[in-house]
Each structure stands twice: as C-alpha cells, then as structure tokens.
Design an enzyme around this catalytic site. Structure first.
Site, short mmCIF file in Angstrom:
data_model
loop_
_atom_site.label_atom_id
_atom_site.label_comp_id
_atom_site.label_asym_id
_atom_site.label_seq_id
_atom_site.Cartn_x
_atom_site.Cartn_y
_atom_site.Cartn_z
N HIS A 17 0.87 -1.19 0.00
CA HIS A 17 0.00 0.00 0.00
C HIS A 17 0.90 1.23 0.00
O HIS A 17 1.30 1.73 1.04
CB HIS A 17 -0.90 -0.02 1.24
N HIS A 19 1.36 4.90 -2.37
CA HIS A 19 1.04 5.80 -3.47
C HIS A 19 2.33 6.48 -3.91
O HIS A 19 2.94 7.22 -3.13
CB HIS A 19 0.03 6.85 -3.02
N HIS A 197 -9.54 0.95 -1.52
CA HIS A 197 -9.53 1.58 -0.20
C HIS A 197 -10.95 1.46 0.36
O HIS A 197 -11.92 1.85 -0.31
CB HIS A 197 -9.18 3.06 -0.31
N GLU A 200 -11.38 3.28 5.75
CA GLU A 200 -10.38 4.17 6.34
C GLU A 200 -11.15 5.22 7.14
O GLU A 200 -11.13 5.24 8.36
CB GLU A 200 -9.52 4.82 5.25
N ASP A 278 1.78 3.96 2.93
CA ASP A 278 0.74 4.78 2.32
C ASP A 278 1.32 5.95 1.52
O ASP A 278 1.54 5.86 0.33
CB ASP A 278 -0.24 5.27 3.39
N ASP A 279 1.54 7.10 2.18
CA ASP A 279 2.11 8.30 1.56
C ASP A 279 3.25 8.78 2.47
O ASP A 279 3.10 9.74 3.23
CB ASP A 279 1.05 9.40 1.43
#
Length: 339
Positions: A17, A19, A197, A200, A278-279
């Site tokens: 996961h 991005h 997703h 969340e 994630d980011d």
C-alpha cells in the site's frame, strides 16, 4: 525495543500500500518545480513540511494534488519512483505493489504514456539495481465519476502488459465502492487484480461493499472492520488481506493515537493484516518507521512482527514459488533472533 528494531530492520518485507505520488519528498518537489518552471506557493522545504499538518483525509488530499503539480515529464516520474525504491531497499523491502493516479496527471495535461513509461522504466531499473520486484496498480479516483473511470480503463487497455491491477483511492466518504461496481467488473474481465480503499474514514458497510460488489482481491486500510464482528469472521474465513497504514491513520486523525489503532486487535483475532507506509513523505515514515511505531504503541511481540512480515508476502500478488522463497528467508531471520 532495541532487539525488536533490529528484527524489523533485518526482516525481508513486501509493501502493498504505497502511493508513488505520496512519496514525493519536499526536496524533490522543490527540485522538480525548478526544473520544470513551476511556481510553488511555498518558499522553502521547511514551509512545505510545516504544511504537512492534517486534521482529516481531505486536508491531506488538497496538498497531495497540489504537490504533484511538479510532475510533468517522463523523467520526473522516473526520478520519483527511483527515489522511493531506494528508500524501500534501505528498509529491506524486497517486493512492492505500488499505486499511481493517472487521472490526477491527465487532467493537468500530462499523457498517460508519459506517466506509465517513467514509472515502469524506474521499476525495471530498480529490479536490476536493487533486486526489488514489483507489481503496478492503477487507481481510479473515487471523487470522479464511474464514467471517467471507464474512460481511464480504455486509455490503459493497450498498456495492460505493464499494469497488474486496479485500485480505488481519494476521498472515501460519500463515494462508496458500489459507485464503481461496473468498472471493477470490466477490469476483472481484462484479467486485472482488484483492490480498493475501504473503511479508512468510511464505515464497515463500505468494506462489505468492496468485498461483495467489487469482488476485490485485497482491502486497502480496512480499519472499520474492527467494529463489525461478523465482518472480522468473514475476513478470517476468506483469508482476505488488509493493507493497514499506522502512521497515515495517526496523521489523518483516523486513529489520532497509535495506541487506539485496531491493527493488533485484528491481527490477534486472526485477520491477515500487513503494515505499509501509504504516503510516506506526507505521513512521516517509510515501512520500517511504521513497523517500529506500531510495535511500540501496541506492544507487539517478536512473533507478531514476524507474522506481519509473512502476511506481506502471503497477501501479495507474487507467484506461490516466490512467496515460499520469501517466507523461508523470513523464518531464517527469525530463527537467528530466537537464539
């Protein structure tokens, strides 16, 4: 914590996961802005970092879409992806399954081919340079319409040899998975893996929709599942993988305190959960930072850390042979730490 930290550093891991646009570090944002003649509203790297203070998912997304405005040329996407792969390699990540958001670039006039070629060239070079294997997942932006998702799938279809799956990201609330049922069915017919997703910021119902209507192969985030015992049982029975992102949840105030993160509850219940970044540029940590933070906050044991690493490969889209090889390496590292 010292011994756990060493174990985390030494364990082979997969990241499921991530991005790519969310790994854009402020230094690179500045460098690309200068290279491409883009004017940023921030005067320094420090100002950008100061802006990374979010109270919810939308606050983050506003900055995220603004930041990617510096990504214009094939080389920009290559540099972005290469920088991430170097960080992942330093964390002993051996396999990555990364997301990219072509719609966010195409609406700025950047062609799909420019984005795809830059990313895939870097992934190929990363495999040669670091031995890191990869899968590429193209995401539909859920705040846009399903018609626009179909249009993206049509643009991508000639390039499917380079794309392994599709995902669903961006603003979750008000955009349930059911909105994209038809386009996911079409993607599956094209032979693509499906992830989304769900849960969340959205409710457990969104996770059920992703499972029952989109027929996904893996859930991204899935935190809300912890509030539904029937859903937990279903996830265990079906062997569904959740790609959880602890530092992201904390920074976006999904679970403001890591000690409240449902990861340990789900893991100990028997759900196949994984740890991901994630980011990472925006949320303050790559894979090992996430492992270390959650191990500390939730008092995870050494076998639980090993289970998370094992889950990352079991839940990946690698072949069974490659999964087994990775699991053997994990077991060997664990064996050393037990003696």
């Amino acid at each position: 914590m010292g011994e756990l930290k060493d174990l985390i550093a030494e364990l082979p891991k997969a990241e499921l996961h991530l991005h790519l646009e969310g790994s854009l570090e402020p230094e690179m944002m500045f460098e690309l802005a200068k290279r491409n003649g883009v004017t940023l509203k921030y005067g320094s790297v420090e100002e950008i970092r100061a802006a990374y203070d979010f109270s919810n998912l939308q606050d983050f997304l506003d900055l995220y879409y603004q930041g990617m405005g510096v990504l214009l040329k094939e080389q920009d996407f290559y540099d972005l992806t290469s920088a991430y792969l170097s960080k992942a390699t330093a964390d002993n990540v051996r396999h990555v399954e990364v997301f990219f958001d072509p719609q966010a670039h195409m609406e700025r006039g950047v062609s799909f081919e420019t984005v795809l070629i830059g990313i895939t060239r870097a992934l190929e070079d990363g495999h040669i340079r670091h031995g890191i294997t990869n899968k590429l997942i193209m995401c539909f932006l859920r705040h846009l319409s399903e018609e626009e998702a179909f249009a993206l799938l049509e643009v991508a279809t000639p390039h499917l040899a380079k794309i392994d799956g599709v995902g669903l990201d961006s603003s979750e609330l008000g955009h349930p998975p059911s909105k994209f049922e038809r386009v996911f069915k079409e993607a599956k017919a094209l032979g693509l893996k499906l992830v989304a997703h769900a849960g969340e910021e959205g409710p457990p119902e969104y996770v059920w929709e992703a499972l029952n209507l989109l027929k996904i192969d893996r859930i991204d985030h899935g935190n809300a599942a912890a509030r539904d015992d029937e859903l937990i049982d279903h996830l265990i029975e079906t062997g569904m993988t959740l790609t959880m992102c602890p530092l992201s949840n904390q920074r976006l105030c999904v679970t403001p305190d890591l000690t409240e993160n449902p990861l340990a509850h789900l893991l100990r219940s028997g759900v196949r959960v994984t740890v991901n970044s994630d980011d990472p540029s925006y949320f303050g940590g790559y894979v090992n930072d996430n492992y270390t933070a959650i191990a500390d906050a939730l008092d995870l044991s050494m076998p639980e850390i090993v289970m998370l690493a094992r889950n990352s490969f079991i839940g990946s889209f690698l072949s069974d042979v490659d999964k087994e090889a990775a699991l053997d390496q994990i077991d060997a590292v664990f064996e050393q730490h037990r003696h």
